[in-house]
Design a protein around this motif. Structure first.
Motif, PDB file in Angstrom:
ATOM      1  N   ILE A 134      -4.063   5.141   4.553  1.00  0.00           N
ATOM      2  CA  ILE A 134      -3.660   4.004   3.831  1.00  0.00           C
ATOM      3  C   ILE A 134      -4.118   2.801   4.773  1.00  0.00           C
ATOM      4  O   ILE A 134      -4.820   2.005   4.066  1.00  0.00           O
ATOM      5  N   LEU A 135      -4.135   2.922   6.138  1.00  0.00           N
ATOM      6  CA  LEU A 135      -4.809   1.782   6.879  1.00  0.00           C
ATOM      7  C   LEU A 135      -6.109   1.844   6.667  1.00  0.00           C
ATOM      8  O   LEU A 135      -6.749   0.696   6.689  1.00  0.00           O
ATOM      9  N   LEU A 136      -6.891   2.971   6.944  1.00  0.00           N
ATOM     10  CA  LEU A 136      -8.414   2.779   6.573  1.00  0.00           C
ATOM     11  C   LEU A 136      -8.647   2.142   5.247  1.00  0.00           C
ATOM     12  O   LEU A 136      -9.533   1.561   5.173  1.00  0.00           O
ATOM     13  N   GLY A 137      -7.946   2.493   4.182  1.00  0.00           N
ATOM     14  CA  GLY A 137      -8.424   2.092   2.886  1.00  0.00           C
ATOM     15  C   GLY A 137      -8.350   0.684   2.858  1.00  0.00           C
ATOM     16  O   GLY A 137      -8.881  -0.099   2.239  1.00  0.00           O
ATOM     17  N   GLY A 286     -17.602   3.691   2.428  1.00  0.00           N
ATOM     18  CA  GLY A 286     -17.374   4.983   2.924  1.00  0.00           C
ATOM     19  C   GLY A 286     -15.904   5.059   3.689  1.00  0.00           C
ATOM     20  O   GLY A 286     -15.317   6.066   3.510  1.00  0.00           O
ATOM     21  N   VAL A 287     -15.631   3.996   4.130  1.00  0.00           N
ATOM     22  CA  VAL A 287     -14.037   3.811   4.894  1.00  0.00           C
ATOM     23  C   VAL A 287     -13.162   4.074   3.790  1.00  0.00           C
ATOM     24  O   VAL A 287     -11.996   4.953   4.095  1.00  0.00           O
ATOM     25  N   ILE A 288     -13.342   3.267   2.745  1.00  0.00           N
ATOM     26  CA  ILE A 288     -12.386   3.369   1.735  1.00  0.00           C
ATOM     27  C   ILE A 288     -12.110   4.909   1.120  1.00  0.00           C
ATOM     28  O   ILE A 288     -11.056   5.347   0.805  1.00  0.00           O
ATOM     29  N   LEU A 289     -13.431   5.419   0.906  1.00  0.00           N
ATOM     30  CA  LEU A 289     -13.209   6.831   0.243  1.00  0.00           C
ATOM     31  C   LEU A 289     -12.498   7.965   1.433  1.00  0.00           C
ATOM     32  O   LEU A 289     -11.854   8.524   0.937  1.00  0.00           O
ATOM     33  N   VAL A 290     -12.812   7.667   2.653  1.00  0.00           N
ATOM     34  CA  VAL A 290     -12.147   8.594   3.643  1.00  0.00           C
ATOM     35  C   VAL A 290     -10.769   8.236   3.534  1.00  0.00           C
ATOM     36  O   VAL A 290      -9.701   9.207   3.681  1.00  0.00           O
ATOM     37  N   GLY A 291     -10.379   6.899   3.461  1.00  0.00           N
ATOM     38  CA  GLY A 291      -8.755   6.625   3.215  1.00  0.00           C
ATOM     39  C   GLY A 291      -8.208   7.234   2.536  1.00  0.00           C
ATOM     40  O   GLY A 291      -7.154   7.682   2.335  1.00  0.00           O
TER      41      GLY A 291
END
Length: 298
Positions: A134-137, A286-291
């Protein structure tokens, strides 16, 4: 009688594909709201959107009258208010004064509030990886939007807070689906929730506003109506049925991360229109997709 068995878990590939489709549909909602506001007031746009959505569900309610669990009517009404009616009014009002970029970055608060409300009110157990996701996204979505055109610095605070309040309602509705309606057909949940709030709002639209006189003075009234029709029957009716099913078969937190994918869709539309993207944009995606990946419950 409703089937009281919980629905089977949605395959991972199907869950991600569905989120992508929802983000594509809902990513266009902001521009449709803007177009609708050129002809109607914010309350009229919201009421028309909800009443047209309810109209689409009338045949479903009639056909499935005996299957509906009418003892849940108060909860269905609460769901309709939280997941649709109140956010529709708040977004329409706010988008008179704030940009789509602002609406997008603030809408990205939905998964965070979904997690907080789920833990505090609905006693949902959250895994560490979901919190990290959630935080990364949120970070990725915020950075992606702020790298684009338009920021939040010049937006009126009061109108921006209306979007924040809308995300709180979205979060409440998402948790209601995951905890109170997991055993109910998503089509019936959608029909019941929209029917309970859409009909009264439709009556208010016709009798409590200047909608009918306004229609007679618009240069092209049916073009204006077409924007709300598209917003209602595709962006609300169809998308909501799919969204409810995703939540039922995954989790409230995972379903809410569609708010993180919407900025990606907006950016890709920009690329199609000739805008350029850089490494920072790709990094944010990329950060969103990991999140999103980490937020999945399994």
């Amino acid at each position: 009688m409703n089937n009281t068995n919980s629905p089977a878990s949605m395959p991972m590939w199907q869950a991600y594909l569905t989120l992508g489709i929802l983000s594509l549909v809902w990513g266009t909602s902001f521009i449709l709201i803007k177009k609708s506001l050129e002809s109607f007031t914010p309350v009229q746009v919201a009421c028309l959107r909800m009443s047209l959505s309810a109209l689409a569900f009338v045949p479903v309610l009639i056909y499935n009258y005996k299957r509906m669990d009418w003892s849940r009517l108060p909860l269905l009404m609460l769901l309709g208010l939280c997941s649709s009616a109140l956010p529709a009014i708040l977004f329409s009002t706010a988008q008179q004064k704030i940009s789509s970029a602002t609406a997008g970055v603030l809408n990205s608060l939905t998964p965070l509030f979904t997690m907080i409300i789920g833990v505090l009110i609905f006693k949902v157990t959250v895994k560490t990886r979901q919190v990290l996701g959630i935080l990364l996204g949120l970070v990725g979505a915020a950075c992606l939007i702020l790298l684009g055109k338009g920021g939040i610095s010049n937006s009126p605070v009061g109108y921006a807070l209306l979007i924040v309040l809308a995300t709180v309602f979205y979060a409440m509705g998402t948790n209601l689906i995951a905890t109170k309606f997991r055993d109910m057909d998503s089509l019936l949940v959608s029909a019941g929730s929209f029917g309970t709030v859409g009909v009264p709002l439709g009556i208010y639209l016709l009798l409590g506003t200047d909608f009918i006189p306004r229609m007679s003075t618009l240069p092209n009234p049916w073009q204006s109506i077409s924007y709300v029709l598209l917003l209602s029957w595709v962006g609300t009716v169809l998308a909501t049925i799919i969204f409810f099913k995703v939540i039922q078969q995954t989790s409230a937190i995972f379903g809410s991360t569609v708010a993180y994918l919407m900025p990606i869709i907006a950016m890709l539309w920009g690329v199609a229109d000739g805008e350029k993207i850089g490494l920072l944009h790709i990094g944010c995606m990329g950060v969103i997709l990991v999140g999103v990946y980490l937020s999945r419950r399994q």
